[in-house]
Design a protein around this motif. Structure first.
Motif, PDB file in Angstrom:
ATOM      1  N   SER A   1      78.969  46.426  58.091  1.00 58.57           N
ATOM      2  CA  SER A   1      80.257  45.523  58.276  1.00 58.57           C
ATOM      3  C   SER A   1      80.227  46.057  59.999  1.00 58.57           C
ATOM      4  O   SER A   1      81.142  45.025  60.907  1.00 58.57           O
ATOM      5  CB  SER A   1      81.539  46.174  58.220  1.00 58.57           C
ATOM      6  N   GLN A   2      79.727  46.928  60.454  1.00 61.24           N
ATOM      7  CA  GLN A   2      79.959  46.838  62.207  1.00 61.24           C
ATOM      8  C   GLN A   2      78.322  46.950  62.536  1.00 61.24           C
ATOM      9  O   GLN A   2      78.629  46.409  63.622  1.00 61.24           O
ATOM     10  CB  GLN A   2      79.719  48.979  62.536  1.00 61.24           C
ATOM     11  N   ILE A   3      77.590  46.628  61.873  1.00 61.33           N
ATOM     12  CA  ILE A   3      76.132  46.446  62.286  1.00 61.33           C
ATOM     13  C   ILE A   3      76.251  44.474  62.213  1.00 61.33           C
ATOM     14  O   ILE A   3      75.473  44.323  63.340  1.00 61.33           O
ATOM     15  CB  ILE A   3      74.660  46.732  61.396  1.00 61.33           C
ATOM     16  N   PHE A   4      76.686  44.087  61.562  1.00 66.93           N
ATOM     17  CA  PHE A   4      76.429  42.518  61.000  1.00 66.93           C
ATOM     18  C   PHE A   4      77.135  41.422  62.592  1.00 66.93           C
ATOM     19  O   PHE A   4      76.216  41.137  63.149  1.00 66.93           O
ATOM     20  CB  PHE A   4      76.732  42.167  60.310  1.00 66.93           C
ATOM     21  N   PRO A   5      78.403  42.164  62.764  1.00 67.14           N
ATOM     22  CA  PRO A   5      78.437  41.034  63.957  1.00 67.14           C
ATOM     23  C   PRO A   5      78.482  41.591  65.707  1.00 67.14           C
ATOM     24  O   PRO A   5      77.529  40.934  66.072  1.00 67.14           O
ATOM     25  CB  PRO A   5      79.977  41.995  64.224  1.00 67.14           C
ATOM     26  N   SER A   6      77.539  42.895  65.084  1.00 67.61           N
ATOM     27  CA  SER A   6      76.767  42.718  66.913  1.00 67.61           C
ATOM     28  C   SER A   6      75.246  41.968  66.541  1.00 67.61           C
ATOM     29  O   SER A   6      74.910  41.722  67.699  1.00 67.61           O
ATOM     30  CB  SER A   6      76.627  44.336  66.509  1.00 67.61           C
ATOM     31  N   ALA A   7      75.077  42.230  65.413  1.00 67.39           N
ATOM     32  CA  ALA A   7      73.334  41.229  64.954  1.00 67.39           C
ATOM     33  C   ALA A   7      73.887  40.180  65.224  1.00 67.39           C
ATOM     34  O   ALA A   7      72.521  39.810  66.391  1.00 67.39           O
ATOM     35  CB  ALA A   7      72.459  41.436  63.703  1.00 67.39           C
ATOM     36  N   PHE A   8      74.912  39.354  64.757  1.00 68.95           N
ATOM     37  CA  PHE A   8      74.867  37.916  65.141  1.00 68.95           C
ATOM     38  C   PHE A   8      74.922  37.892  67.127  1.00 68.95           C
ATOM     39  O   PHE A   8      74.626  36.905  67.318  1.00 68.95           O
ATOM     40  CB  PHE A   8      76.533  37.618  64.747  1.00 68.95           C
ATOM     41  N   GLN A   9      76.399  38.234  67.516  1.00 70.93           N
ATOM     42  CA  GLN A   9      76.449  38.572  69.284  1.00 70.93           C
ATOM     43  C   GLN A   9      74.936  38.541  69.670  1.00 70.93           C
ATOM     44  O   GLN A   9      74.813  37.286  70.149  1.00 70.93           O
ATOM     45  CB  GLN A   9      76.737  39.536  69.468  1.00 70.93           C
ATOM     46  N   GLN A  10      74.070  39.079  69.602  1.00 70.82           N
ATOM     47  CA  GLN A  10      72.548  39.637  69.726  1.00 70.82           C
ATOM     48  C   GLN A  10      71.678  38.594  69.738  1.00 70.82           C
ATOM     49  O   GLN A  10      71.153  37.308  70.531  1.00 70.82           O
ATOM     50  CB  GLN A  10      71.946  40.778  69.347  1.00 70.82           C
TER      51      GLN A  10
END
Length: 270
Positions: free
Chosen positions: A34-43
């Motif tokens: 839940s913390q990793i996915f949003p950052s990955a999508f932004q990158q």
């Protein structure tokens, strides 16, 4: 106090593990998706904005079509194994990007990029499926999450090493820390990364087979890759990836297992 810290660390390790349905292993999960996915999508979106994305071509459509088939294979596998909601937070996307690099990758959460440079190595749809299955497998096995968790453990180990060095060998503290850094990299991080690659090969082989692509084509891809990279790859011991020769041998052994798994879904090969 020291024993209390040991028990606390053990407790954190136990509650921070999650069983992966593709490998059957308990894996480190200190940082939730839940913390990793949003950052990955932004990158991922930032990467696409800074590079030339190929849209509407035959090759671009092939990447999307084959990616969708691999995703469906993963869904079928998970549903059959009692995990129908495993992919609910994934946001699948498949993009072809212009680059001479022989590479493809998948961000946590299902964001995939194929470079145009790897298409000749893939050669055909089955070759693309082999690479796609491998990259998707990294996301399904939560390898990004595990690498972040391992990084936290490495940092914790560095703190412990620094305390020990200051207490027992204060004159050689710098040398001790350098030895820890080199040792943890060669004996810890690199084998850990190589094991992820082998896991992704195994899972990817199964996914491509369930999707209807003969898994022998994964071996053919790595045979072509081996020919192109002769004399250009580091020793396996100092690499994040298994050698091409190791991968070819391991994939060859795994083919019957992948075919047997695909047969459960009514997919057979001559």
């Amino acid at each position: 106090m020291r024993n209390n810290l040991k028990f606390l660390l053990l407790f954190v390790l136990i509650i921070s593990c999650a069983k992966n349905p593709f490998t059957g292993k308990n894996t480190m999960a200190f940082v939730p998706n839940s913390q990793i996915f949003p950052s990955a999508f932004q990158q991922y979106n930032q990467f696409l904005s800074e590079n030339k994305v190929i849209n509407g071509t035959t090759d671009a459509k092939r990447i999307e079509t084959i990616g969708s088939k691999i995703k469906t294979a993963a869904e079928r596998y998970l549903t059959a194994n009692g995990k129908p909601d495993y992919l609910k937070d994934y946001q699948w996307e498949y993009k072809l990007v212009e680059s001479k690099e022989l590479n493809a990758w998948c961000m946590p959460g299902g964001k995939i990029v194929f470079y145009t440079g790897i298409l000749p190595v893939c050669k055909d749809d089955a070759g693309i499926a082999a690479v796609m299955g491998h990259e998707v497998a990294h996301a399904l096995a939560n390898h990004g999450q595990q690498r972040m968790s391992a990084g936290l453990l490495q940092q914790l180990g560095a703190v412990g090493a620094a305390v020990a060095a200051e207490k027992y060998t204060p004159k050689y503290q710098n040398e001790a820390m350098q030895a820890y850094g080199a040792g943890s990299q060669v004996l810890g991080v690199l084998p850990f990364s190589r094991s992820h690659e082998s896991e992704a090969d195994m899972i990817g082989l199964t996914l491509m087979a369930i999707a209807g692509y003969d898994p022998i084509n994964a071996v053919k891809v790595w045979e072509r890759m081996s020919e192109l990279s002769k004399g250009k790859t580091p020793s396996e011991f100092f690499s994040t990836h298994p050698s091409n020769e190791t991968r070819i041998k391991e994939l060859t052994v795994l083919i019957p297992q992948a075919k047997a798994e695909a047969a459960k879904f009514g997919v057979t090969f001559k």
